[in-house]
Design an enzyme around this catalytic site. Structure first.
Site, PDB file in Angstrom:
ATOM      1  N   GLU A 333      62.368  37.254 -24.711  1.00 18.19           N
ATOM      2  CA  GLU A 333      61.733  36.403 -23.690  1.00 18.19           C
ATOM      3  C   GLU A 333      60.659  37.128 -22.885  1.00 18.19           C
ATOM      4  O   GLU A 333      60.783  37.268 -21.681  1.00 18.19           O
ATOM      5  CB  GLU A 333      62.803  35.915 -22.710  1.00 18.19           C
ATOM      6  CG  GLU A 333      63.954  35.204 -23.369  1.00 18.19           C
ATOM      7  CD  GLU A 333      65.076  34.867 -22.393  1.00 18.19           C
ATOM      8  OE1 GLU A 333      65.774  33.872 -22.629  1.00 18.19           O
ATOM      9  OE2 GLU A 333      65.256  35.600 -21.390  1.00 18.19           O
ATOM     10  N   PRO A 334      59.606  37.616 -23.525  1.00 16.81           N
ATOM     11  CA  PRO A 334      58.565  38.303 -22.750  1.00 16.81           C
ATOM     12  C   PRO A 334      57.742  37.317 -21.920  1.00 16.81           C
ATOM     13  O   PRO A 334      57.415  36.226 -22.392  1.00 16.81           O
ATOM     14  CB  PRO A 334      57.691  38.945 -23.828  1.00 16.81           C
ATOM     15  CG  PRO A 334      57.897  38.104 -25.043  1.00 16.81           C
ATOM     16  CD  PRO A 334      59.272  37.520 -24.962  1.00 16.81           C
ATOM     17  N   GLY A 335      57.447  37.683 -20.696  1.00 19.70           N
ATOM     18  CA  GLY A 335      56.546  36.885 -19.855  1.00 19.70           C
ATOM     19  C   GLY A 335      55.352  37.732 -19.481  1.00 19.70           C
ATOM     20  O   GLY A 335      54.251  37.597 -20.021  1.00 19.70           O
ATOM     21  N   TYR A 385      57.425  43.993  -3.937  1.00 17.06           N
ATOM     22  CA  TYR A 385      57.988  45.030  -4.811  1.00 17.06           C
ATOM     23  C   TYR A 385      57.318  46.380  -4.641  1.00 17.06           C
ATOM     24  O   TYR A 385      57.535  47.269  -5.465  1.00 17.06           O
ATOM     25  CB  TYR A 385      57.834  44.632  -6.294  1.00 17.06           C
ATOM     26  CG  TYR A 385      58.298  43.253  -6.648  1.00 17.06           C
ATOM     27  CD1 TYR A 385      59.630  42.881  -6.474  1.00 17.06           C
ATOM     28  CD2 TYR A 385      57.418  42.325  -7.177  1.00 17.06           C
ATOM     29  CE1 TYR A 385      60.053  41.610  -6.816  1.00 17.06           C
ATOM     30  CE2 TYR A 385      57.836  41.051  -7.525  1.00 17.06           C
ATOM     31  CZ  TYR A 385      59.153  40.699  -7.336  1.00 17.06           C
ATOM     32  OH  TYR A 385      59.567  39.450  -7.686  1.00 17.06           O
ATOM     33  N   CYS A 412      47.437  37.789   8.331  1.00 17.29           N
ATOM     34  CA  CYS A 412      47.856  38.406   9.591  1.00 17.29           C
ATOM     35  C   CYS A 412      49.130  39.214   9.406  1.00 17.29           C
ATOM     36  O   CYS A 412      50.177  38.877   9.963  1.00 17.29           O
ATOM     37  CB  CYS A 412      48.041  37.337  10.653  1.00 17.29           C
ATOM     38  SG  CYS A 412      46.500  36.547  11.030  1.00 17.29           S
ATOM     39  N   GLU A 413      49.035  40.243   8.570  1.00 14.43           N
ATOM     40  CA  GLU A 413      50.154  41.148   8.286  1.00 14.43           C
ATOM     41  C   GLU A 413      49.524  42.492   7.964  1.00 14.43           C
ATOM     42  O   GLU A 413      48.627  42.548   7.118  1.00 14.43           O
ATOM     43  CB  GLU A 413      50.894  40.744   6.999  1.00 14.43           C
ATOM     44  CG  GLU A 413      51.587  39.428   7.004  1.00 14.43           C
ATOM     45  CD  GLU A 413      52.997  39.505   7.540  1.00 14.43           C
ATOM     46  OE1 GLU A 413      53.558  40.623   7.601  1.00 14.43           O
ATOM     47  OE2 GLU A 413      53.514  38.448   7.905  1.00 14.43           O
ATOM     48  N   TYR A 442      53.181  36.616 -12.361  1.00 14.03           N
ATOM     49  CA  TYR A 442      53.835  36.667 -11.042  1.00 14.03           C
ATOM     50  C   TYR A 442      52.848  36.813  -9.893  1.00 14.03           C
ATOM     51  O   TYR A 442      53.190  37.358  -8.854  1.00 14.03           O
ATOM     52  CB  TYR A 442      54.892  37.783 -11.008  1.00 14.03           C
ATOM     53  CG  TYR A 442      55.892  37.653 -12.139  1.00 14.03           C
ATOM     54  CD1 TYR A 442      56.819  36.616 -12.140  1.00 14.03           C
ATOM     55  CD2 TYR A 442      55.862  38.526 -13.215  1.00 14.03           C
ATOM     56  CE1 TYR A 442      57.702  36.458 -13.193  1.00 14.03           C
ATOM     57  CE2 TYR A 442      56.748  38.373 -14.275  1.00 14.03           C
ATOM     58  CZ  TYR A 442      57.658  37.337 -14.259  1.00 14.03           C
ATOM     59  OH  TYR A 442      58.528  37.170 -15.300  1.00 14.03           O
TER      60      TYR A 442
END
Ligand code: PLP
Length: 484
Positions: A333-335, A385, A412-413, A442
């Site tokens: 199941e490669p994404g 991550y 604003c971070e 992703y």
């Protein structure tokens, strides 16, 4: 002491080299048809980034269709070749959660792959793309009745059951409609792989799957003398409304070495041998999940799919011989490994700052901050991550010295970082276009409207033609659900 920019910056991480030529592209980071034109402009499938900017604006996800199709085929061909004489080939399920839209679902189908989904929404995309149910899988640790019924309506090839509770619910739902559900059981083989290594344990402290340990928590109703996995097999085989196809596992993401996959395969094959002993049944299928790593920066050196496939096939062959069981039909199941490298994000540079950062010994060293017109709303992976990316100046080339830089978003971070550490030419300034490679997986799928920033469009490029496959959001979209 202030370091001059002709040396590596003390602020740079150890893995990051100071480029001889900051205009050069590292091929492993880019789609196969990305080049610098003679003018110095970055092009993909013959179309320059200025034209993309003019036509679609920035930020923009630019996806190479040829590269996507080539990577999809490469996985299918490599695993078919390695496993052909063992089990007749491999079913490759593209993990839709990495990036999915109807057009991509059609490419997956046309290239002979199948599609993994993990929600009713992803099933809706597959249905709109016209994919037939047998080619679809459905994952999830908390599928709703509505999602399970939809899967049954669509005649799904496999529903990957994640718990004893779900197995009972699915058996009831299927029985109530006089149907039979195609089921894989997701087990936790106790292997957690990540990038350059893996952890092998028996007890698994995570939400997914059925434990292979007798003391594992199978939820209410689990018998203690059997593992939840063994209990699920017994119940699935006994349920007339369940067609038990086999076992499934998924051991992690961004994995470069085959050992973790191999160990998980060995553990599941040993479990299949036990099923044969206990029930006299050979379950026909085994899914080894996804997680194949890609290059985000120069630090990453993924192996070609053929190499991984051969290593995994050798382990499966040896284990089945030793256990004296038939080789099950293998699926993967490669994404990320299919869609990740196909895409770069095109941003326009804006505000620039240089800060002097303490760099040891009482000295300071300059770090350049380059702001772009997107950020954590179109790429949450650095925040989520600590993921590293790279970037190049895309609209032109320059002789300017490379300076250690940080590409930041407009949110604003202070954690709103797109590329934590990269050498960019010293003269990068407002209005320049920057390209961040390997953003196909992703990024769009995790995009948000934080700060009421519209999510960018995705443009697919092929043979000198660019077409929108997902349009960008407008201000009207942003306000559409606000009931006033
Ligand atoms: C996320 C996921 C994948 C795909 O992972 P990649 O790292 O994108 O290859 C495959 N299978 C399952 C069950 C997943 O959850």
């Amino acid at each position: 002491m202030v370091c001059t920019s002709t040396h590596a910056s003390p602020l740079a991480p150890a893995w990051l080299s100071r480029p001889e030529d900051a205009n050069a592209l590292r091929p492993q980071l880019w789609a196969q048809d990305v080049r610098r034109a003679d003018s110095g402009e970055l092009t993909v499938a013959g179309i320059g980034v200025a034209e993309h900017k003019a036509q679609f604006g920035t930020p923009l996800f630019v996806l190479s269709e040829a590269d996507f199709r080539a990577r999809a085929r490469e996985f299918k061909d490599a695993f078919d070749a390695a496993f052909g004489d063992l089990c007749g080939g491999v079913d490759v399920y593209y993990a839709g959660k990495s990036f999915l839209c109807t057009e991509v679902a059609r490419w997956v189908d046309q290239e002979g792959l199948r599609l993994d989904t993990c929600s009713g929404g992803e099933l809706a995309v597959a249905a709109r793309a016209g994919l037939s149910g047998e080619k679809l899988g459905l994952h999830g640790n908390n599928k709703s009745d509505a999602e399970l019924n939809r899967a049954l309506d669509m005649g799904l090839g496999r529903i990957v059951v994640d718990s004893l509770e779900e197995l009972a619910r699915l058996a009831d739902l299927a029985a109530a409609r006089g149907d039979r559900a195609n089921v894989m059981l997701r087990l936790t083989p106790g292997v957690h792989a990540h990038t350059h290594g893996f952890i092998a344990t028996a007890h698994v402290d995570q939400k997914f799957g059925l434990s292979m340990e007798a003391s594992g928590n199978g939820g209410p109703g689990a018998q203690q003398e059997r593992s939840p996995a063994a209990e699920a097999v017994a119940r699935a085989l006994a349920a007339p409304s369940i067609n038990l196809l086999g076992l499934h596992c998924h051991i992690g993401s961004q994995i470069f070495e085959p050992e973790g996959f191999a160990l998980a395969a060995e553990r599941l094959l040993a479990f299949l041998a036990q099923v044969r002993k206990d029930h006299g049944v050979d379950l026909p299928e085994l899914d080894l999940g996804g997680g194949y790593g890609i290059a985000y920066t120069e630090e990453d050196t993924p192996r070609p799919p053929a190499e991984l496939a051969r290593a995994m096939a050798a382990v499966v062959r040896a284990a089945c011989a030793r256990l004296a069981i038939p080789v099950p039909r293998i699926s993967i199941e490669p994404g990320r490994a299919i869609v990740g490298p196909t895409t770069f994000t095109l941003y326009e540079a804006g505000t620039r700052k240089t800060v002097n950062v303490e760099s040891g010994g009482g000295g300071t060293s300059p770090r350049r901050y380059v702001s772009v017109d997107g950020g954590m709303s179109d790429n949450a992976r650095p925040v989520l991550y600590d993921a590293d990316y790279s970037a190049v100046l895309a609209s032109r080339v320059t002789e300017a010295e490379p300076i250690i830089s940080r590409v930041v978003g407009k949110h604003c971070e202070s954690g709103d970082i797109v590329v934590r550490d990269v050498y960019l030419p010293e003269d990068v300034s407002a209005g320049d276009l920057l390209a961040v490679p390997a953003t196909g997986a992703y990024c769009w799928s995790l995009a948000s409207n934080y700060n009421y920033v519209a999510r960018p469009p995705v443009v697919a490029v092929r043979d000198g033609q660019a077409r929108l496959i997902i349009r960008g959001e407008t201000e009207a979209d942003l306000l559409a659900r606000d009931m006033g």
